[in-house]
Design an enzyme around this catalytic site. Sequence first.
Site, PDB file in Angstrom:
ATOM      1  N   TRP A  97      39.260 -17.495  -9.253  1.00 29.86           N
ATOM      2  CA  TRP A  97      39.294 -16.684 -10.327  1.00 29.86           C
ATOM      3  C   TRP A  97      40.162 -16.004 -11.162  1.00 29.86           C
ATOM      4  O   TRP A  97      40.340 -15.176 -11.949  1.00 29.86           O
ATOM      5  CB  TRP A  97      38.278 -15.672  -9.678  1.00 29.86           C
ATOM      6  N   ASN A 148      20.180  -3.337  -8.795  1.00 30.56           N
ATOM      7  CA  ASN A 148      19.221  -2.392  -9.087  1.00 30.56           C
ATOM      8  C   ASN A 148      20.278  -0.948  -8.911  1.00 30.56           C
ATOM      9  O   ASN A 148      19.614   0.078  -8.454  1.00 30.56           O
ATOM     10  CB  ASN A 148      17.985  -1.846  -8.236  1.00 30.56           C
ATOM     11  N   ASP A 159      23.130   2.056  -9.377  1.00 29.52           N
ATOM     12  CA  ASP A 159      23.403   2.866 -10.594  1.00 29.52           C
ATOM     13  C   ASP A 159      24.957   2.829 -10.830  1.00 29.52           C
ATOM     14  O   ASP A 159      25.629   2.636  -9.706  1.00 29.52           O
ATOM     15  CB  ASP A 159      22.953   4.337 -10.328  1.00 29.52           C
ATOM     16  N   GLU A 179      12.215   0.210 -14.965  1.00 30.69           N
ATOM     17  CA  GLU A 179      13.054   1.348 -14.769  1.00 30.69           C
ATOM     18  C   GLU A 179      11.942   2.788 -15.212  1.00 30.69           C
ATOM     19  O   GLU A 179      11.493   2.579 -15.950  1.00 30.69           O
ATOM     20  CB  GLU A 179      14.230   1.356 -15.717  1.00 30.69           C
ATOM     21  N   ASP A 188      23.401 -16.746  -0.800  1.00 29.09           N
ATOM     22  CA  ASP A 188      24.584 -16.715  -1.933  1.00 29.09           C
ATOM     23  C   ASP A 188      25.814 -17.324  -1.046  1.00 29.09           C
ATOM     24  O   ASP A 188      26.117 -16.779  -0.050  1.00 29.09           O
ATOM     25  CB  ASP A 188      24.514 -15.277  -2.431  1.00 29.09           C
ATOM     26  N   TYR A 224      34.685 -12.971 -16.023  1.00 28.03           N
ATOM     27  CA  TYR A 224      33.080 -12.552 -15.939  1.00 28.03           C
ATOM     28  C   TYR A 224      32.897 -11.776 -14.890  1.00 28.03           C
ATOM     29  O   TYR A 224      31.885 -11.356 -14.571  1.00 28.03           O
ATOM     30  CB  TYR A 224      32.303 -14.049 -16.123  1.00 28.03           C
ATOM     31  N   CYS A 263      30.955 -19.204  -9.232  1.00 29.33           N
ATOM     32  CA  CYS A 263      29.624 -18.822  -8.697  1.00 29.33           C
ATOM     33  C   CYS A 263      28.735 -20.004  -8.996  1.00 29.33           C
ATOM     34  O   CYS A 263      27.802 -20.400  -8.258  1.00 29.33           O
ATOM     35  CB  CYS A 263      29.049 -17.500  -9.320  1.00 29.33           C
ATOM     36  N   HIS A 321      26.154 -13.318 -12.563  1.00 28.71           N
ATOM     37  CA  HIS A 321      26.487 -14.033 -11.233  1.00 28.71           C
ATOM     38  C   HIS A 321      25.106 -15.029 -10.940  1.00 28.71           C
ATOM     39  O   HIS A 321      23.949 -14.548 -11.043  1.00 28.71           O
ATOM     40  CB  HIS A 321      26.526 -12.924 -10.119  1.00 28.71           C
ATOM     41  N   GLU A 341       9.333   2.272  -9.041  1.00 28.90           N
ATOM     42  CA  GLU A 341      11.270   2.212  -9.029  1.00 28.90           C
ATOM     43  C   GLU A 341      11.468   3.291  -8.345  1.00 28.90           C
ATOM     44  O   GLU A 341      12.465   3.104  -7.599  1.00 28.90           O
ATOM     45  CB  GLU A 341      11.487   1.976 -10.484  1.00 28.90           C
TER      46      GLU A 341
END
Length: 589
Positions: A271, A428, A430, A477, A388, A550, A306, A365, A482
């Site tokens: 990268w 998800n 914050d 959201e 992944d 990225y 990726c 990603h 949620e």
Amino acid sequence: CPIAIPNQEVVRMHHSRSSSDCASQLGDYNFLDHNALEVQEIFLFNREYDRNKREHHTDKYYNLKLIVRRGQPFHIQITFTRQYNPEKDQFWIEYVIGRYPQENKGTYIVVPLVQELQSGKWGATITHSNDRTIDLNVMPAANCIVGKFRMYVATLTPAGILRTRRNPNTDTYILFNPWCAEDSVYLDDEQERQEYVLNDLGTIFYGDPESIRTRSWNFGQFEEGILDACLYLMDKAQLDLSGRGNPIKISRVGSAMINSKDDEGVVVGSWNNMYEYGVPPSVWTGSVDILLEYHSSKQPVRYGQCWVFTGVFNTFLRCLGIPARVVTNFSSAHDNDANLQMDFFLDENGKVDSHLTKDSIWNYHCWNEAWMSRPDLPVGFGGWQVVDSTPQENSDGMYRCGPASVQAVKHGHVCFQFDAPFVYAEVNSDVVYLKAMKDGRRIVQKVDKTHIGKLIVTKEVGTNRMKDITGLYKFEEGTEEERLALETALMYGVKTHRAQDVVPSTEVDMDFVVGDTTLGNDIKVKITFKNNSQTRYTATAYLSGNIVFYTGVAKCEFKNHNFDVTLEPMKGNGMSLIKCIASAFPEGS
């Protein structure tokens, strides 16, 4: 010795004096009863137009050997040296895999001759008998090992057991079977099976939600040599043969083997825009050349990012029969310290402190989803699992991720294996901005609850269009569901102190807009301040412009500007800043 009959897919096989896979040995041929039942030839119906490959959906594989799927009967024909008498003669079929086959490990299989096949269990039944030739249906167990088996036919003679000689032409590949209800990868939608198992071309989405672009990718899971290359990965990983019937174990091993980080796996990641002794990731358009080069050289292939890891991993999964698809998450979080939030530390002047900030946000990603049951989890958490192969964080001593239940991620059950907390944070978490004071205090400045996981997509079944699957990973959201998922995730997954919400100031608002631009042209930024109070303020602002990969890692800063703005009561104030960009951005930025 084996003799091939011209213009036929027939293998003539004579008895052998010994076999490394046999439990008993034969004496000299001259002592045998010449009336003993011996195998003369075997017909495997292994051409792409023959019934076996058509019925088992393996006719696309560029491979002359028999390829079948477990839990579904296939057809063979055996010709003996004399007429078979079921009242006096005994014969059976054996399938062997590995160097030291054992019945209790499923690596040495004696297929019983039965009157009627039982669903999902090993067995063989005679469907037709004509003079010296018999036709059989053979049923592999729905949970048997996936791999390349050696086949033998044994007959019981007065002198002992007579087995056919080892012959590579009778080797049989057994794969996962999404068409079989007893198989752990069973998928009940035919259109989805066609897409996620049999489609060898795909589309990978990248960019950002406002400007989504596409890459075509040739998975090539049926190309010559690819099946052997995929099976080699399990050998290279030293996955125990008894675990090769379990899609959970195979997908977890695959996620480690596709990258080279700690096991000399398939693809080397890079990268930093440096691609010596290899090719840039953007050069690759498919998996075939990568897997064949790795299989032949036994050395990692350079280089990938990726989408390359994801494309190769998709080939591996589909080739073995595991339904799989490529997923792209826009604004994807990389949670470095496992606290389920992105922590960005600012110095007292408002500039991001790169020494304290370890988390990052990727523009996008890519990862894979594999379809399977999860008997190791409570009911309801099977189906799509995140796997992944991009090396991001260590999991149980290796760079790998998953399988993590998508349903578990959505509901915040991050206690379920494997790596659900990391995946939850990717979609998800914050974003928390903290001011790092010189006295060591960390003061929360802002919490952004909506930036991460803005859009999660995959290719639509049967077309190249984009399908929004954000709702599979997270509730809308601000909804009660949620909030409950977040509370559940925090209860199970947080290892360190989590920042509390802050109430933002409403007296002064700031907004900025970056105009569209192209390489070599100016970037125009418009910043607007609005004073909502009756008090006159002077705002001190800091603007930083960076070339960023990225993956969220900064390459260099091209703009560094401090300025003050006087804000009159109940008024707005706008200003424009221009920076000329004369050179090209590095790949991936």
